[in-house]
Design a protein around this motif. Sequence first.
Motif, short mmCIF file in Angstrom:
data_model
loop_
_atom_site.label_atom_id
_atom_site.label_comp_id
_atom_site.label_asym_id
_atom_site.label_seq_id
_atom_site.Cartn_x
_atom_site.Cartn_y
_atom_site.Cartn_z
N PHE A 203 0.83 -1.20 0.00
CA PHE A 203 0.00 0.00 0.00
C PHE A 203 0.87 1.26 0.00
N LEU A 204 2.04 1.16 0.65
CA LEU A 204 2.97 2.30 0.59
C LEU A 204 3.37 2.57 -0.85
N LEU A 205 3.69 1.49 -1.58
CA LEU A 205 4.06 1.68 -2.99
C LEU A 205 2.91 2.30 -3.76
N GLY A 206 1.69 1.78 -3.52
CA GLY A 206 0.53 2.36 -4.19
C GLY A 206 0.36 3.82 -3.83
N GLY A 207 0.63 4.14 -2.55
CA GLY A 207 0.44 5.51 -2.09
C GLY A 207 1.42 6.47 -2.73
N ILE A 208 2.71 6.06 -2.79
CA ILE A 208 3.67 7.04 -3.32
C ILE A 208 3.63 7.12 -4.84
N THR A 209 3.01 6.15 -5.51
CA THR A 209 2.86 6.32 -6.95
C THR A 209 1.59 7.08 -7.29
N GLY A 210 0.80 7.47 -6.27
CA GLY A 210 -0.46 8.17 -6.54
C GLY A 210 -0.29 9.63 -6.89
N PRO A 211 0.38 10.43 -6.04
CA PRO A 211 0.46 11.87 -6.32
C PRO A 211 0.99 12.22 -7.71
#
Lengths: 405, 270
Positions: A203-211
């Motif tokens: 989820f961290l990876l998903g989060g930082i690829t979001g912005p």
Amino acid sequence: MFFLGVFTAGWSSILGSANVIATVIRMRAKGMTAMRLPIFVWASIATSIIALTATQLIGLSFQLVMFQRLFGMGFFDAAKGGNPVLFQHLFWFYSHPAVYVFVLPGLGVISELLPVFARKPLFGYRWIAMSSLGIALVGFTVWAHHMFTSGMNEYLRVPFMYSTLLVAVPTGVKFFSWVATLWGGKIETPTPMLFVLGAIIVFLLGGITGPPNAAIALDLHLHDTYWVVGHFHDTIFGGFIFPFFAAIYYWFPKATGRRMNEFWGKVHFWMMTPSFLVLTFGMMRVGLLGMRRRIADYDPALGFDTTHLIMTIAGFLIFFSVLIFFINLFHSISHGEKAEGNIWNSRSPEWQVPSPMPVHNYDVPFVVVGEPYDYGLADSKYVEFSPNGSKHPEFPPVREAGKYH
Amino acid sequence: MVHTQENKTLLGQGVLIFIYLAVLTGLEFFIAISFQSVPLLIVVALVKAALVVYYYMHVYKLNLEAEVDDEAYDYKAGTNRLGLWLFLISDSFVFAGLMAMRVNLLGLTRPQLNQFLGLGVTAVLLISSFFMNRGEALMHNGDRQGFLRYTAITFLLGLGFLLGVVIIEWHTIPAIAETVLHLFGEPAGVEPLKPTSGVAGAAFFMMTGMHAFHVLSGLILLGIVWNNGRKGFYDEKQYPVEAVAVYWHFVDVVWIFFYPALYLIGTVIK
């Protein structure tokens, strides 16, 4: 027929969410104040708010399409003065909150299981609870970030960029609370906890690829590429699939009275996680190189071939790991190791009664006397069951048998 | 059921709110023909909706406390009331979506419609809301005959609204529609709106259709409640009456917003 199926499914999710909200508001146990609810319940409330309201819009947009086709009413038909982009607006007004319907219960499961296996109080209970509501509410204001390249009015882009970036705030609150919960805990790693830790990392990876996707300048390039596909898989696996497996491994003994095989559970995890990371990194790589979505064939000279081959192998490894999971699941229902008590040492009331649940799940009504996640604190208690031993003033009168329906 | 309010106070309140609503509807009409001010129309519609939601739908009866006596009828009725309001919130999103569609497709224009017919059906629906409120209040005070009478009037007015929209406004039976429209001062030879004739027709038929569907279900519920009341139910357990009344008022609230959106705002599309 397809639309009628959507209406039926939407109707069921609306009724289900009304049920959840009404139950939480009106039917709590004695002493269960709002800030003592299990954190998963907060996540369910947030999910239900979305399902209760946004679902209507997908029904409406599909009904408009249906009437356009059946009766020739020109809602989205530019030849009759309609607006095709309007369909995207109505559709995404539901469909963006809908991904939070996936993710929020998963994040609730992570918050619920972490303190059990870290043997430590949950860090920032109130903040996690409020961030669930925050994600749900902000989720209503971001739909047009799917439409930066759709030809909608350009002045809409910047507000939607900022509202989209705002989603990172409640999500970040959750994430840092999880890290703080882990810090200094006596971490145990049975299969459910492995999946929770995997979920946090993915989820961290998903989060930082979001912005990057939210920034308009980048999105005009990234839109509809495999980069976005990789981002989406990271968030959905981290927010939904991994917690989903964690929840099944965790609550399986509660439902069946047997536990799932620990060895094959760990095989499942260690096979799935690395292959999954390889898969999404591969997706992001070809996406950044310019590979579009929904394209079956492409020029070998573009140089995507090797990455796609590795991704395919990784995808099949995930398939086999999930196959192992299902074999394990169905085998354990009848042949698993017996697990009748509170095997995870949880404080939550559902683990204080025998597994599998008896017909009347709480034969004696319980009273909530403490905070839910004070793991490892001496003399702390969440729920109290025994009516005779307890001198708690708020204990409800014991009912005579047969009054439960 | 505790009778906290006397019949006369309730009657006075119902009449007063109805007068407010009628005056505000007239004001709406006046604003539309004299100023064509959209913000003013929105304010008036919001005031009307707030009056109905507070006084006729008595939203203040919502009780959000968790209670322990889960056998008591009041407790169950309270939970059902919460469920009904959740449903209404959910349902209002459909109408909000239709409204968003109308704003997107039509903007500051509106379809060519007969103003007096629109005002007429609106008045009929508002009056039916008043009688619904009377019927519910009388049932709370134990006056069964009054309840049956007023519910029947509500039913007939609702039916009038439905037929007015479906037959006359939609031109489903052209002979009747043209006769009635002629009475309302419509010049002969005006081409009636069709669902296929551009976005104005599509938006108009979609919005009135969705609303008429809710009116129809409200009528069915009213019929059920009236029939049960005739058979002698609802002496003690009166929640169904209240639920149908609240639903009926909700349909009215939707029309409070749809009426200016379809008949009053902006300029007519030729």
